[in-house]
Enzyme design. Structure first.
Site, PDB file in Angstrom:
ATOM      1  CG  HIS A   1       9.840  44.181 -12.987  1.00  0.00           C
ATOM      2  ND1 HIS A   1      10.262  45.380 -12.469  1.00  0.00           N
ATOM      3  CD2 HIS A   1       8.475  44.197 -12.910  1.00  0.00           C
ATOM      4  CE1 HIS A   1       9.189  46.090 -12.086  1.00  0.00           C
ATOM      5  NE2 HIS A   1       8.103  45.400 -12.356  1.00  0.00           N
TER       6      HIS A   1
ATOM      7  CD  GLU B   1       7.041  48.495 -11.167  1.00  0.00           C
ATOM      8  OE1 GLU B   1       6.590  48.211 -12.299  1.00  0.00           O
ATOM      9  OE2 GLU B   1       7.013  47.689 -10.215  1.00  0.00           O
TER      10      GLU B   1
ATOM     11  CG  HIS C   1       4.873  44.748 -15.761  1.00  0.00           C
ATOM     12  ND1 HIS C   1       4.577  46.094 -15.734  1.00  0.00           N
ATOM     13  CD2 HIS C   1       5.356  44.454 -14.513  1.00  0.00           C
ATOM     14  CE1 HIS C   1       4.866  46.584 -14.532  1.00  0.00           C
ATOM     15  NE2 HIS C   1       5.333  45.612 -13.770  1.00  0.00           N
ATOM     16  CD  GLU C   2       5.713  41.034 -13.004  1.00  0.00           C
ATOM     17  OE1 GLU C   2       6.832  41.225 -12.490  1.00  0.00           O
ATOM     18  OE2 GLU C   2       4.684  41.667 -12.667  1.00  0.00           O
TER      19      GLU C   2
HETATM   20 ZN    ZN Z   1       6.132  45.958 -11.904  1.00  0.00          ZN
END
Ligand code: ZN
Length: 502
Positions: free
Chosen positions: A270, A296, A266-267
């Site tokens: 980003h 997101e 996830h990160e």
């Molecule tokens: Zn996030």
């Protein structure tokens, strides 16, 4: 001054803003990664000073005059021209920031900085009373900030607009209203079926080996280590101090290896976005990002659409088995795939599966709206949280640490942020559908461990536009239509029909 000289002056101002916000972000990163808790008061003052300085410079009357002059003198351009958009966005940013007095902004930063320390302690001890006075102060300040933006249709509008330029409460509510009954129905159908076995995910996984696997994942995704690093925090996040230093954090649990894996995916999602922003737009109003939903959508795409797919693990699973032979040696790839996609109502948002995740967001939106509309008080939140969890997900958290205290956002004053996660989920699937239609070989490439076409597509279609488009404009440009929950529901239904034999 000529038009060109004025434009250069505006860009100098944006360069200076980037320096100041980068320094502020570095202070924030250190606060969450290394700072001893005793440093909270001083750090709050430091961050408020830098943030106040940035705000003061950005909202000086001569800046407003400069932007007005530029808008008046701009050559006759198409509204979609870069320069036209740059000046329009600079005007929007100025008008937005100038509504908030600098001393109010500094107070907000100081209060939220201290609240972060209180939240950390409250969460560790599962003691809402420690956080309550801080959140009360934050809510009062937030309402005061909202009042500066009057008139508005709904007091939540200025808040969501801070994270999602141009989005309104009514728009979010209408998307969520279309989504909610379909998500609840899907969940009901899944609950009737025999549960999948994910017992392999709850044995002890050596932390040092977890770290190696997580580093490997970020590398596989295309993370540029020369312009970033990975550290550990209570609540994983990504932050950037400019295009060439974009940092990620994750959190390791001995008995929950999937937590770090999906947080890292996830990160890194980003961070890839931030590392891929346009260099040409950097230090102009078009630089940076202006849609957390788009942000997101990148993270949720990597975490879920890619990270929980069969093709991704076709390549990766033997490697994961080699990292953890004792844990995974006797677990088939099919069992693993089903296990990482297990649907089960749970207490924690960031651990939630794709079928229940948006319900966690809808719960938070409902509470935030009620707080902003003065319908509830901060002291009532723990109990309301519990009853809403029961209503939305059918489970009651055993304590506030796994209830109202689980997320960092409110301590940072980020009321209005949560909806962007759900919007990001919808956008992620819309990007994915378009990507597969443009590049049908991607599933085969993923199964061979080749992810660079994915990153190249995202760079070309999403990342390089920086702040040039709002989320709604970008999704229209890339896919030909606006945010549409149908794609997400079709994706979920197809995936879980196969896994749960619906
Ligand atoms: Zn996030």
């Amino acid at each position: 001054m000529s038009f060109e000289e004025k434009l250069a002056k505006l860009r100098e101002l944006y360069t200076e803003q980037n320096l100041l916000t980068g320094i502020g972000a570095l202070l924030g990163w250190d606060q969450q990664v290394y700072m001893p808790s005793g440093g909270a008061e001083t750090r709050g003052a430091q961050m408020a000073y830098i943030g106040g300085l940035a705000h003061q410079k950005a909202t000086a009357p001569e800046v407003g005059q400069l932007i007005d002059d530029l808008a008046a003198e701009i050559p006759d351009l198409d509204a979609d021209d870069d320069l036209a958009r740059e000046i329009k966005l600079a005007k929007r940013n100025f008008d937005h920031s100038a509504k908030i007095p600098t001393d109010k902004m500094m107070e907000f930063i100081r209060v939220t900085s201290l609240a972060h320390e209180a939240w950390t302690k409250a969460k560790t001890d599962s003691d809402f009373a420690v956080f309550q006075p801080h959140l009360e102060k934050i809510l009062d300040l937030t309402k005061e900030m909202v009042s500066f933006f009057a008139p508005y249709d709904h007091p939540y509008d200025p808040l969501i607009d801070m994270y999602e330029v141009g989005m309104t409460a009514a728009e979010v509510k209408s998307i969520f209203d279309a989504l909610r009954p379909r998500q609840v129905e899907l969940l009901r159908r899944i609950a009737e079926k025999p549960q999948v076995d994910d017992s392999f995910a709850h044995t002890e996984y050596d932390i040092e080996t977890q770290k190696k696997l997580n580093n490997y994942l970020a590398t596989l995704q295309g993370y540029d280590w020369n312009r970033g690093r990975l550290d550990e925090t209570v609540h994983p996040f990504t932050t950037g101090f400019g295009l060439d230093d974009v940092r990620i954090t994750t959190h390791y649990y001995l008995n929950m290896p999937l937590s770090a894996i999906f947080s890292t995916l996830h990160e890194t999602g980003h961070a890839l976005y931030e590392q891929g922003l346009s260099r040409a737009y950097h230090n102009t109003a078009l630089g940076g990002t202006n849609s957390m939903a788009v942000h997101e959508s990148n993270s949720r795409l990597w975490e879920n659409v890619i990270g929980r797919s069969k093709e991704f693990w076709r390549f990766l699973y033997p490697i994961a088995q080699a990292f953890f032979p004792a844990n995974l040696g006797n677990v088939s790839s099919d069992q693993f795939y089903r296990g990482i996609n297990k649907v089960t109502p749970s207490f924690i948002r960031i651990e939630a599966d794709e079928a229940t995740y948006n319900l966690h967001i809808m719960l938070r939106l409902e509470l935030e709206l009620a707080m902003i509309e003065d319908k509830i008080q901060v002291k009532d939140l723990p109990e309301l949280w519990m009853s809403k969890m029961k209503e939305y997900l059918g489970v009651t958290p055993p304590d506030d640490a796994r209830g109202v205290l689980q997320d960092v956002h409110w301590s940072g004053g980020m009321i209005g942020y949560f909806p962007t996660y759900a919007l990001g989920n919808l956008l992620a699937v819309q990007w994915w559908n378009q990507m597969l239609s443009d590049l049908p070989n991607i599933p085969d490439e993923m199964a061979a461990g080749k992810l660079d076409s994915i990153l190249t597509w995202l760079r070309e279609n999403v990342h390089r536009h920086s702040s040039r488009y709002t989320a709604q404009e970008l999704v229209r440009k890339v896919t030909g239509e606006g945010i549409n929950p149908d794609y997400y529901m079709n994706y979920l239904t197809k995936k879980y029909t196969e896994i749960y034999d619906l």
